[in-house]
Design a protein around this motif. Structure first.
Motif, PDB file in Angstrom:
ATOM      1  N   ARG A   1       0.832  -1.204   0.000  1.00 30.38           N
ATOM      2  CA  ARG A   1       0.000   0.000   0.000  1.00 30.38           C
ATOM      3  C   ARG A   1       0.869   1.258   0.000  1.00 30.38           C
ATOM      4  N   ALA A   2       1.875   1.290   0.833  1.00 28.04           N
ATOM      5  CA  ALA A   2       2.756   2.464   0.913  1.00 28.04           C
ATOM      6  C   ALA A   2       3.512   2.682  -0.390  1.00 28.04           C
ATOM      7  N   VAL A   3       4.001   1.597  -0.980  1.00 28.61           N
ATOM      8  CA  VAL A   3       4.740   1.711  -2.238  1.00 28.61           C
ATOM      9  C   VAL A   3       3.809   2.195  -3.355  1.00 28.61           C
TER      10      VAL A   3
ATOM     11  N   ASP B   1      -8.395   4.656  -1.391  1.00 28.65           N
ATOM     12  CA  ASP B   1      -7.592   5.359  -2.383  1.00 28.65           C
ATOM     13  C   ASP B   1      -7.933   4.782  -3.763  1.00 28.65           C
ATOM     14  N   PRO B   2      -8.556   5.555  -4.644  1.00 31.83           N
ATOM     15  CA  PRO B   2      -9.000   5.019  -5.930  1.00 31.83           C
ATOM     16  C   PRO B   2      -7.867   4.442  -6.787  1.00 31.83           C
ATOM     17  N   GLN B   3      -6.705   5.073  -6.773  1.00 34.43           N
ATOM     18  CA  GLN B   3      -5.600   4.573  -7.591  1.00 34.43           C
ATOM     19  C   GLN B   3      -5.113   3.224  -7.086  1.00 34.43           C
TER      20      GLN B   3
ATOM     21  N   LEU C   1     -17.921  -3.699  -3.552  1.00 32.85           N
ATOM     22  CA  LEU C   1     -19.087  -3.114  -4.222  1.00 32.85           C
ATOM     23  C   LEU C   1     -20.128  -2.641  -3.214  1.00 32.85           C
ATOM     24  N   VAL C   2     -20.381  -3.432  -2.194  1.00 35.31           N
ATOM     25  CA  VAL C   2     -21.376  -3.073  -1.180  1.00 35.31           C
ATOM     26  C   VAL C   2     -20.922  -1.847  -0.383  1.00 35.31           C
ATOM     27  N   SER C   3     -19.639  -1.782  -0.072  1.00 39.59           N
ATOM     28  CA  SER C   3     -19.132  -0.681   0.749  1.00 39.59           C
ATOM     29  C   SER C   3     -19.084   0.646  -0.007  1.00 39.59           C
ATOM     30  N   GLN C   4     -19.012   0.601  -1.310  1.00 36.05           N
ATOM     31  CA  GLN C   4     -18.914   1.795  -2.159  1.00 36.05           C
ATOM     32  C   GLN C   4     -17.786   2.719  -1.738  1.00 36.05           C
ATOM     33  N   LYS C   5     -16.667   2.134  -1.348  1.00 36.17           N
ATOM     34  CA  LYS C   5     -15.549   2.959  -0.912  1.00 36.17           C
ATOM     35  C   LYS C   5     -14.731   3.509  -2.077  1.00 36.17           C
ATOM     36  N   TYR C   6     -14.952   2.978  -3.276  1.00 39.27           N
ATOM     37  CA  TYR C   6     -14.227   3.445  -4.452  1.00 39.27           C
ATOM     38  C   TYR C   6     -15.210   4.071  -5.442  1.00 39.27           C
TER      39      TYR C   6
END
Length: 117
Positions: free
Chosen positions: A6-8, A54-56, A92-97
């Motif tokens: 994740r950090a990289v 983070d979308p990316q 998909l359920v969480s809609q975090k992106y």
């Protein structure tokens, strides 16, 4: 290792990198993902991403997961195959992106379904 990935990835997508550092990070990402734990790392990054993911990073992981689901699904252990579908549906359920990432997770579910037929 998931936190390292994740950090990289976050650093890789930062706009302040020079070409040499971006190349170094690209090699490091490849090493992490080409390891025997690569798919597990990507799944872990996505499932543990915050509610406003983070979308990316999400998109990058979704592309990797979709590729594995399309090409090597039957070679994966059953628990990893179950985890792919469960995490994709959870995203998909969480809609975090945003929707462009969610489309990739829809494709993952479709790929898993095709492989099961």
């Amino acid at each position: 290792m998931a936190e390292e990935l994740r950090a990289v990835l976050r650093e890789f997508y930062s706009s302040v990198l020079n070409d040499q550092r971006r190349s170094e990070l690209n090699r490091h990402i490849s090493e992490l993902l080409n390891s025997s734990h690569g798919i597990g790392l990507a799944l872990s990054v996505v499932s543990n991403d915050s509610d406003d993911g983070d979308p990316q990073v999400g998109f990058f992981c979704a592309v990797l997961i979709e590729d594995v689901a399309r090409k090597r699904y039957h070679l994966l252990p059953v628990d990893v195959r179950d985890q792919i579908g469960r995490i994709a549906l959870g995203v998909l359920v969480s809609q975090k992106y945003p929707s462009f990432v969610n489309v990739k997770f829809c494709n993952i579910i479709v790929q898993c379904g095709k492989a099961e037929l």
